[in-house]
Design an enzyme around this catalytic site. Structure first.
Site, PDB file in Angstrom:
ATOM      1  N   LYS A 163      -2.822   5.000 -10.433  1.00 13.12           N
ATOM      2  CA  LYS A 163      -3.905   4.572  -9.533  1.00 13.12           C
ATOM      3  C   LYS A 163      -3.628   5.190  -8.170  1.00 13.12           C
ATOM      4  CE  LYS A 163      -5.214   2.165  -6.597  1.00 13.12           C
ATOM      5  NZ  LYS A 163      -5.870   2.494  -5.272  1.00 13.12           N
ATOM      6  N   GLU A 166      -7.373   5.335  -2.735  1.00 14.72           N
ATOM      7  CA  GLU A 166      -8.818   5.569  -2.701  1.00 14.72           C
ATOM      8  C   GLU A 166      -9.243   6.371  -1.480  1.00 14.72           C
ATOM      9  OE1 GLU A 166      -8.009   1.360  -1.090  1.00 14.72           O
ATOM     10  OE2 GLU A 166      -7.205   2.745  -2.602  1.00 14.72           O
ATOM     11  N   SER A 199       2.563  -0.791   1.965  1.00 18.61           N
ATOM     12  CA  SER A 199       3.065  -1.696   2.995  1.00 18.61           C
ATOM     13  C   SER A 199       4.012  -2.714   2.386  1.00 18.61           C
ATOM     14  CB  SER A 199       1.901  -2.424   3.680  1.00 18.61           C
ATOM     15  OG  SER A 199       1.331  -3.381   2.794  1.00 18.61           O
ATOM     16  N   CYS A 203       6.669   6.878   5.957  1.00 17.48           N
ATOM     17  CA  CYS A 203       7.615   5.770   6.007  1.00 17.48           C
ATOM     18  C   CYS A 203       8.954   6.183   6.594  1.00 17.48           C
ATOM     19  CB  CYS A 203       7.796   5.160   4.629  1.00 17.48           C
ATOM     20  SG  CYS A 203       8.624   6.240   3.441  1.00 17.48           S
ATOM     21  N   GLU A 240       5.296  -2.225  11.707  1.00 20.10           N
ATOM     22  CA  GLU A 240       5.082  -0.833  11.329  1.00 20.10           C
ATOM     23  C   GLU A 240       3.680  -0.425  11.780  1.00 20.10           C
ATOM     24  OE1 GLU A 240       5.829   1.981   7.495  1.00 20.10           O
ATOM     25  OE2 GLU A 240       4.596   0.205   7.160  1.00 20.10           O
TER      26      GLU A 240
END
Length: 492
Positions: free
Chosen positions: A184, A187, A237, A292, A393
């Site tokens: 997946k 998007e 996240s 990250c 973050e």
């Protein structure tokens, strides 16, 4: 669908699911726009798959698993040798496509492709990586052996910031080990990886071994809850990683969930200050801060703070923001208008909380691109861990600068963060670097390195609130994650 040179270009294309070797429309009617973050122009509509679409993809992967598992590892590896060659052949057009849908500059996109290719290359070694162990005569006339076997169907859920590289952290290892996969993608930028799937098909990957379902939370939830999924690999996240870890674990699945970061970069007085400035600015503002491993908080110890401050400001002020396809552009836009507004909100909160804003990127504009999602390099001083900009973050081009009297104070400041993804120390002292490595408590540590990114044959993943699971991405950890050890004790 073949993947000849003409099909691997940077133009918009339809976005479809890929199931059992065919690009197909999902059953749902919902969709979300995919836009060029530099121009605001539409690139397509990503379909929102339903639980039924996930069922179809898992069924295809399940059906493909027995034959693929029986395929000798050396033959599986040959598919990845061919894929590596095809990715290298089409690297430039893939990189240009990536600039258009993600926004980072062309050199950064080439780097992303190269890191992805390195994982495909490492997966080519699966005949060696999957080798087991044997010991004869563990007791009189009894032998014992340990072998590795694939587990079935794995799910991969990947983020927008590295839409080609991060999927290649996972599915090549899973597939090379004999499993099948349902991916997946994000998007927000799913187009370039569709071209990678085309190349995998051209390399000889059989139908159903790799499947793609597009969508949002509904598709992810369906994967987490599906009884046909053996394990889940995720990057995103920390908030979502924590939830995903609990849900998938409760369903009895293996999980490797890589989360967020607040990476501290500690500078000692004996450091090479020019090297520091180059490394820090590249780390924090590269890819517009959307990675990250990006640095976030620079901590100058004692006299180091004054010595690096002006160098960092000078280099940051010289960065050129613009279209990543143009020569000389150092930093592109952030991924979306929504994310731009989120980053702007953090800058506003930093001002409100009393940090000193010494470089303000909120007014960034690029001639000719009025609809781009621009945020310029932004730098705060006097940042403390209790401020939002000091603990959250941000995932944008925002640098915090702090002072510490000693390296111990700097480490204590770092440990006040919930995250534990990466950190760097800048020093010319081997003793100081060794002591830092010993006490840092962070999984990925750089010494005079701005981005502490492990190569494909080393594990990638954080600690504390940055990682949920036991086995990390890349390297031998991936082979461990995607296989199970079977121990056979034999007497004849």
């Amino acid at each position: 669908m073949s993947a000849d040179t003409a099909s691997i270009d940077a133009s918009p294309r339809s976005i479809s699911n890929y199931v059992a070797g065919r690009w197909t429309a999902p059953s749902g009617t919902g969709s979300l726009p995919v836009t060029n973050p530099t121009t605001g122009e539409p690139l397509g509509q990503v379909p929102l798959s339903t639980g039924a679409d996930v069922d179809t993809a898992v069924a295809a992967a399940t059906a493909a698993f027995p034959a693929w598992r029986r395929t000798p590892p050396v033959e599986r590896a040959r598919v990845f040798f061919r894929l590596k060659h095809l990715l290298e052949e089409h690297k430039e057009s893939l990189a240009r496509s990536l600039v258009i849908e993600h926004g980072k500059n062309l050199d950064e996109c080439r780097g992303e492709l190269q890191r992805g290719i390195e994982n495909v290359e490492h997966a080519c070694g699966i005949p060696t990586l999957m080798m087991g162990d044997v010991l004869e005569d563990v007791a009189p006339g009894i032998d014992c052996e340990a072998i590795r076997q694939p587990l079935g169907v794995f799910a991969v859920v990947s983020p927008y910031n590295f839409p080609v590289m991060i999927p290649l952290w996972f599915w090549p290892y899973a597939v090379a080990a004999g499993n099948t996969v349902v991916l997946k993608p994000s998007e927000q930028d799913p187009i370039t990886h569709q071209r990678v799937v085309d190349l995998a098909e051209q390399a000889g990957l059989p139908p159903g071994v790799l499947n793609v379902v597009h969508g949002d939370r509904e598709a992810v939830t369906a994967l987490l809850e599906h009884p046909g999924i053996a394990g889940v690999s995720f990057v995103g996240s920390s908030q979502v990683a924590r939830i995903l870890y609990r849900k998938a674990g409760a369903a009895g699945k293996r999980v490797q969930a890589l989360g967020g970061a607040k990476n501290h970069m500690i500078v000692l007085p004996d450091a090479d200050y020019d090297l520091v400035a180059d490394a820090v600015v590249s780390s924090i503002f590269g890819s517009a801060g959307q990675r990250c491993l990006a640095g976030s908080v620079v901590v100058g110890v004692a006299d180091a703070y004054a010595n690096i401050r002006e160098r960092i400001l000078d280099r940051s002020a010289s960065l050129r923001v613009g279209n990543g396809l143009e020569d000389g552009v150092d930093m592109g836009p952030v991924i979306s208008a929504r994310h731009r507004d989120r980053v702007m909100g953090y800058i506003d909160s930093g001002v409100k909380d009393g940090a000193s804003l010494v470089m303000d990127g909120r007014g960034a504009r690029v001639p000719g691109y009025p609809d781009g999602n621009w945020v310029g390099p932004t730098i705060f001083e006097d940042v403390h861990p209790d401020m939002a900009i000091g603990k959250d973050e941000i995932f944008g081009p925002v640098m915090g600068m702090s002072k510490a009297d000693t390296v111990e104070d700097a480490i204590e400041l770092m440990h006040r963060s919930e995250y534990g993804n990466a950190t760097s120390i800048f020093t010319t002292s081997g003793r100081a670097a060794r002591e830092f490595r010993y006490h840092a408590g962070i999984s990925m540590i750089g010494v005079n390195i701005g981005v502490a990114a492990p190569m494909a044959f080393f594990p990638f993943g954080g600690s504390r609130g940055s990682f949920f699971g036991d086995l990390k991405a890349q390297g031998r950890d991936s082979v461990e994650f995607f296989t199970d050890k079977r121990v056979v004790i034999t007497r004849w």
